[in-house]
Design an enzyme around this catalytic site. Sequence first.
Site, PDB file in Angstrom:
ATOM      1  N   GLY A  13       0.848  -1.201   0.000  1.00 53.61           N
ATOM      2  CA  GLY A  13       0.000   0.000   0.000  1.00 53.61           C
ATOM      3  C   GLY A  13       0.878   1.243   0.000  1.00 53.61           C
ATOM      4  O   GLY A  13       1.567   1.529   0.979  1.00 53.61           O
ATOM      5  N   VAL A  17      -0.726   6.808   3.815  1.00 55.42           N
ATOM      6  CA  VAL A  17      -0.017   6.331   5.002  1.00 55.42           C
ATOM      7  C   VAL A  17       1.257   5.584   4.611  1.00 55.42           C
ATOM      8  O   VAL A  17       2.353   5.925   5.068  1.00 55.42           O
ATOM      9  CB  VAL A  17      -0.947   5.429   5.856  1.00 55.42           C
ATOM     10  N   GLU A 172      -1.457   3.911  12.729  1.00 62.39           N
ATOM     11  CA  GLU A 172      -0.795   5.171  12.399  1.00 62.39           C
ATOM     12  C   GLU A 172      -1.662   6.344  12.854  1.00 62.39           C
ATOM     13  O   GLU A 172      -2.860   6.351  12.630  1.00 62.39           O
ATOM     14  CB  GLU A 172      -0.538   5.229  10.888  1.00 62.39           C
ATOM     15  N   GLU A 176      -2.972  14.285   7.860  1.00 66.77           N
ATOM     16  CA  GLU A 176      -2.526  14.796   6.570  1.00 66.77           C
ATOM     17  C   GLU A 176      -2.218  16.288   6.691  1.00 66.77           C
ATOM     18  O   GLU A 176      -2.837  17.004   7.472  1.00 66.77           O
ATOM     19  CB  GLU A 176      -3.580  14.525   5.503  1.00 66.77           C
ATOM     20  N   LYS A 227      -6.879   2.927  18.221  1.00 61.61           N
ATOM     21  CA  LYS A 227      -6.868   3.746  16.997  1.00 61.61           C
ATOM     22  C   LYS A 227      -8.276   4.253  16.678  1.00 61.61           C
ATOM     23  O   LYS A 227      -8.478   5.444  16.428  1.00 61.61           O
ATOM     24  CB  LYS A 227      -6.315   2.900  15.836  1.00 61.61           C
ATOM     25  N   CYS A 283     -10.961   9.260   7.207  1.00 63.60           N
ATOM     26  CA  CYS A 283     -11.023   8.311   8.322  1.00 63.60           C
ATOM     27  C   CYS A 283     -12.043   8.592   9.425  1.00 63.60           C
ATOM     28  O   CYS A 283     -12.627   7.649   9.950  1.00 63.60           O
ATOM     29  CB  CYS A 283      -9.638   8.176   8.934  1.00 63.60           C
TER      30      CYS A 283
HETATM   31  P1  NAD Z   1      -4.957   4.932   0.278  1.00 63.78           P
HETATM   32  O1  NAD Z   1      -6.215   4.558  -0.400  1.00 63.78           O
HETATM   33  O2  NAD Z   1      -4.338   6.268   0.019  1.00 63.78           O
HETATM   34  O3  NAD Z   1      -3.838   3.847  -0.071  1.00 63.78           O
HETATM   35  C1  NAD Z   1      -4.031   2.458  -0.026  1.00 63.78           C
HETATM   36  C2  NAD Z   1      -3.230   1.823  -1.171  1.00 63.78           C
HETATM   37  O4  NAD Z   1      -3.272   0.399  -1.012  1.00 63.78           O
HETATM   38  C3  NAD Z   1      -3.789   2.112  -2.566  1.00 63.78           C
HETATM   39  O5  NAD Z   1      -2.799   2.746  -3.346  1.00 63.78           O
HETATM   40  C4  NAD Z   1      -4.163   0.723  -3.115  1.00 63.78           C
HETATM   41  O6  NAD Z   1      -3.927   0.591  -4.504  1.00 63.78           O
HETATM   42  C5  NAD Z   1      -3.243  -0.176  -2.320  1.00 63.78           C
HETATM   43  N1  NAD Z   1      -3.684  -1.585  -2.242  1.00 63.78           N
HETATM   44  C6  NAD Z   1      -4.895  -2.059  -1.863  1.00 63.78           C
HETATM   45  N2  NAD Z   1      -4.888  -3.402  -1.861  1.00 63.78           N
HETATM   46  C7  NAD Z   1      -3.643  -3.785  -2.256  1.00 63.78           C
HETATM   47  C8  NAD Z   1      -3.010  -5.053  -2.442  1.00 63.78           C
HETATM   48  N3  NAD Z   1      -3.651  -6.205  -2.186  1.00 63.78           N
HETATM   49  N4  NAD Z   1      -1.732  -5.088  -2.858  1.00 63.78           N
HETATM   50  C9  NAD Z   1      -1.064  -3.933  -3.098  1.00 63.78           C
HETATM   51  N5  NAD Z   1      -1.604  -2.702  -2.921  1.00 63.78           N
HETATM   52  C10 NAD Z   1      -2.880  -2.640  -2.507  1.00 63.78           C
HETATM   53  O7  NAD Z   1      -5.218   4.732   1.827  1.00 63.78           O
HETATM   54  P2  NAD Z   1      -4.502   5.505   3.040  1.00 63.78           P
HETATM   55  O8  NAD Z   1      -5.092   6.850   3.232  1.00 63.78           O
HETATM   56  O9  NAD Z   1      -3.014   5.358   2.903  1.00 63.78           O
HETATM   57  O10 NAD Z   1      -5.008   4.626   4.268  1.00 63.78           O
HETATM   58  C11 NAD Z   1      -4.531   3.317   4.482  1.00 63.78           C
HETATM   59  C12 NAD Z   1      -4.974   2.859   5.858  1.00 63.78           C
HETATM   60  O11 NAD Z   1      -4.395   3.714   6.853  1.00 63.78           O
HETATM   61  C13 NAD Z   1      -6.482   2.920   6.105  1.00 63.78           C
HETATM   62  O12 NAD Z   1      -6.837   1.844   6.917  1.00 63.78           O
HETATM   63  C14 NAD Z   1      -6.678   4.221   6.855  1.00 63.78           C
HETATM   64  O13 NAD Z   1      -7.806   4.178   7.694  1.00 63.78           O
HETATM   65  C15 NAD Z   1      -5.415   4.293   7.681  1.00 63.78           C
HETATM   66  N6  NAD Z   1      -4.971   5.648   8.049  1.00 63.78           N
HETATM   67  C16 NAD Z   1      -5.034   6.658   7.137  1.00 63.78           C
HETATM   68  C17 NAD Z   1      -4.558   7.921   7.484  1.00 63.78           C
HETATM   69  C18 NAD Z   1      -4.591   9.073   6.526  1.00 63.78           C
HETATM   70  O14 NAD Z   1      -4.259  10.180   6.931  1.00 63.78           O
HETATM   71  N7  NAD Z   1      -4.967   8.892   5.279  1.00 63.78           N
HETATM   72  C19 NAD Z   1      -3.990   8.126   8.759  1.00 63.78           C
HETATM   73  C20 NAD Z   1      -3.931   7.054   9.639  1.00 63.78           C
HETATM   74  C21 NAD Z   1      -4.422   5.816   9.272  1.00 63.78           C
HETATM   75  C1  UGA Z   2      -7.004  12.434  11.527  1.00 66.67           C
HETATM   76  C2  UGA Z   2      -6.325  12.335  12.895  1.00 66.67           C
HETATM   77  O1  UGA Z   2      -5.995  13.655  13.349  1.00 66.67           O
HETATM   78  C3  UGA Z   2      -5.066  11.492  12.803  1.00 66.67           C
HETATM   79  O2  UGA Z   2      -4.498  11.327  14.099  1.00 66.67           O
HETATM   80  C4  UGA Z   2      -5.413  10.122  12.216  1.00 66.67           C
HETATM   81  O3  UGA Z   2      -4.235   9.349  12.057  1.00 66.67           O
HETATM   82  C5  UGA Z   2      -6.089  10.311  10.873  1.00 66.67           C
HETATM   83  O4  UGA Z   2      -7.280  11.132  11.037  1.00 66.67           O
HETATM   84  C6  UGA Z   2      -6.562   9.024  10.271  1.00 66.67           C
HETATM   85  O5  UGA Z   2      -6.762   8.042  10.959  1.00 66.67           O
HETATM   86  O6  UGA Z   2      -6.786   9.091   9.058  1.00 66.67           O
HETATM   87  P1  UGA Z   2      -6.655  13.863   9.327  1.00 66.67           P
HETATM   88  O7  UGA Z   2      -8.031  13.400   9.005  1.00 66.67           O
HETATM   89  O8  UGA Z   2      -5.608  13.690   8.315  1.00 66.67           O
HETATM   90  O9  UGA Z   2      -6.137  13.131  10.651  1.00 66.67           O
HETATM   91  O10 UGA Z   2      -6.684  15.414   9.701  1.00 66.67           O
HETATM   92  P2  UGA Z   2      -7.192  16.223  10.999  1.00 66.67           P
HETATM   93  O11 UGA Z   2      -6.216  17.271  11.287  1.00 66.67           O
HETATM   94  O12 UGA Z   2      -7.546  15.327  12.104  1.00 66.67           O
HETATM   95  O13 UGA Z   2      -8.506  16.912  10.452  1.00 66.67           O
HETATM   96  C7  UGA Z   2      -9.685  16.158  10.180  1.00 66.67           C
HETATM   97  C8  UGA Z   2     -10.814  17.114   9.857  1.00 66.67           C
HETATM   98  O14 UGA Z   2     -11.215  17.825  11.023  1.00 66.67           O
HETATM   99  C9  UGA Z   2     -10.440  18.179   8.829  1.00 66.67           C
HETATM  100  O15 UGA Z   2     -11.521  18.385   7.966  1.00 66.67           O
HETATM  101  C10 UGA Z   2     -10.169  19.407   9.677  1.00 66.67           C
HETATM  102  O16 UGA Z   2     -10.360  20.614   8.994  1.00 66.67           O
HETATM  103  C11 UGA Z   2     -11.197  19.221  10.776  1.00 66.67           C
HETATM  104  N1  UGA Z   2     -10.855  19.933  12.029  1.00 66.67           N
HETATM  105  C12 UGA Z   2      -9.732  19.612  12.714  1.00 66.67           C
HETATM  106  C13 UGA Z   2     -11.716  20.899  12.511  1.00 66.67           C
HETATM  107  O17 UGA Z   2     -12.769  21.194  11.898  1.00 66.67           O
HETATM  108  N2  UGA Z   2     -11.403  21.536  13.684  1.00 66.67           N
HETATM  109  C14 UGA Z   2     -10.287  21.242  14.393  1.00 66.67           C
HETATM  110  O18 UGA Z   2     -10.072  21.869  15.456  1.00 66.67           O
HETATM  111  C15 UGA Z   2      -9.431  20.261  13.898  1.00 66.67           C
END
Ligand code: NAD
Ligand code: UGA
Length: 486
Positions: A13, A17, A172, A176, A227, A283
């Site tokens: 992936g 992340v 994680e 973002e 998480k 998320c």
């Molecule tokens: P994403 O959609 O950006 O990336 C996932 C990637 O995995 C894609 O590029 C997809 O093509 C690839 N993939 C899927 N199945 C596959 C396979 N079998 N083999 C190879 N590649 C494969 O997702 P993301 O935002 O990186 O999130 C990933 C996970 O992390 C989720 O569970 C999400 O909840 C969690 N997470 C996301 C954030 C965030 O800020 N986006 C923060 C913390 C946790």
């Molecule tokens: C959030 C969490 O902050 C991360 O810890 C977690 O890893 C991640 O989700 C995940 O699991 O994907 P993210 O969604 O990237 O991170 O960004 P945030 O800064 O949390 O903001 C989320 C949303 O809330 C945004 O739309 C932001 O504008 C909004 N927000 C945030 C508010 O409206 N008010 C605030 O005070 C803070």
Amino acid sequence: MNKTSIKTICCIGAGYVGGPTMAVIADRCPGIQVHVVDLDETRIQAWNDKDLRLLPIYEPGLDEVVERARGRNLHYSTEIESAIASADMVFISVNTPTKTKGIGAGKASDLRWVEACARQVSKFAQGHTIVVEKSTLPVRTAQAIKSILISAQKGSSNKERTKSFSVLSNPEFLAEGTAIRDLECPDRVLIGGEDEDAVEALAAIYGQWVAANKILRTNLWSSELSKLTANAFLAQRISSINSVAALCEVTGADVREVEKAIGSDSRIGTKFLQSGPGFGGSCFKKDILNLAYLCNHFGLPEVAEYWENVVSLNVWQQKRIANIVVQNLFGTVSGKRLAILGFAFKANTNDTRESPAICIAKSLLEEGAQLAIYDPKVEAKQISNDLNLQEKFTQGSDVQKSEPAFTSDGGWCKAKSIFDAVTGADAILIITEWDDFRHLNWHKIYSLMRKPAWVFDSRAVADPKEIKLAGLNLWRVGDGASYEEC
Ligand code: NAD
Ligand code: UGA
């Protein structure tokens, strides 16, 4: 293999992340070879692009980290089989969206990609492999992963080197827009697992740059559940303050003063108290819905309902803002040009997943508005996908100068600049808190707009005095004063 010494990592992936997390691990651990693999060839090509501005995701500081490590010990490829086979440790960092159909549709996590990874690992792994859940998963998913891996262990033929696995949870917490900072200086790293050797092997990797007291060890289930809980608590604070913002608007209070007053209480704290257009991002919503689904599954419907309300209030906030715009523009936006400033779900990212801009724009399009959308990082193609609507008119066409068309069909175009967006507009909606929107030339903007001209600042980032001085009407989220004046 010495179980506590990791030489080669595979991360399945290469998304928001996997991409940045592995870049930081490679950067901080030059002795470890890190292979990030993905099914998506275009994404991998972008990770390998010489032009670092073309990396598939925008994150401040990411380009520098990738530049330092890529080609040295950081490799992006589609070679999933060989990357798994050579790895001592495999991170599963794939998408876990909400199920769209079948049992649990709209609530439960769709684990098909995680299961596919577990099956790939079980097939291609060699020797002892530590499998790390990096994706956000429902509590007890590690059990399912273990079952798949154990069946491979039992099935491995004598000719193959004996396979064995340890499963860890290492969710994680990066956000973002601040991903690199969060990865380099995390509040904590969480490792859940029963195999002490495996836990310590992973802790040793983070230990290369994270202080020992910030590396927390728990059992698998606590780690998985922490998480979901962390995201639910963060989102709950946003819904709480947004509910108070609405009350401020009708009582003459100012939510920013309330935020400060309550945030000064060290038990409450100042973070995640900014009212806005509602939380977006891939998320929060999915993780809360998943938490609620689990609560129902385990016979706790009252707990499920409690968390579901956090999401309901968020939807209400987004719709409320669209309604306020329509009400203030004499009850109709049909054919009117509205400038939308910001489409990403927060500043400093190009990610639009669950962005409040999508719900607000769709509501206004439904009312027949003509939207000129400006965002410094989001592409027109992405907006088109999110709105499920092709770009209708292009910037610079006559619609910009002409009187509003009396049409009930909403349309949108991507504006090249803020000034392009506001020209001929009746109103400006600030939806993302990009720095560019904090210091605008409101006198010039006013001169370009149709009058009476409005600003709807859903992030309260623009200077209210300057806006009013320039002659514009202003609505700000949570601002009782601007409500009274309207
Ligand atoms: P994403 O959609 O950006 O990336 C996932 C990637 O995995 C894609 O590029 C997809 O093509 C690839 N993939 C899927 N199945 C596959 C396979 N079998 N083999 C190879 N590649 C494969 O997702 P993301 O935002 O990186 O999130 C990933 C996970 O992390 C989720 O569970 C999400 O909840 C969690 N997470 C996301 C954030 C965030 O800020 N986006 C923060 C913390 C946790
Ligand atoms: C959030 C969490 O902050 C991360 O810890 C977690 O890893 C991640 O989700 C995940 O699991 O994907 P993210 O969604 O990237 O991170 O960004 P945030 O800064 O949390 O903001 C989320 C949303 O809330 C945004 O739309 C932001 O504008 C909004 N927000 C945030 C508010 O409206 N008010 C605030 O005070 C803070």
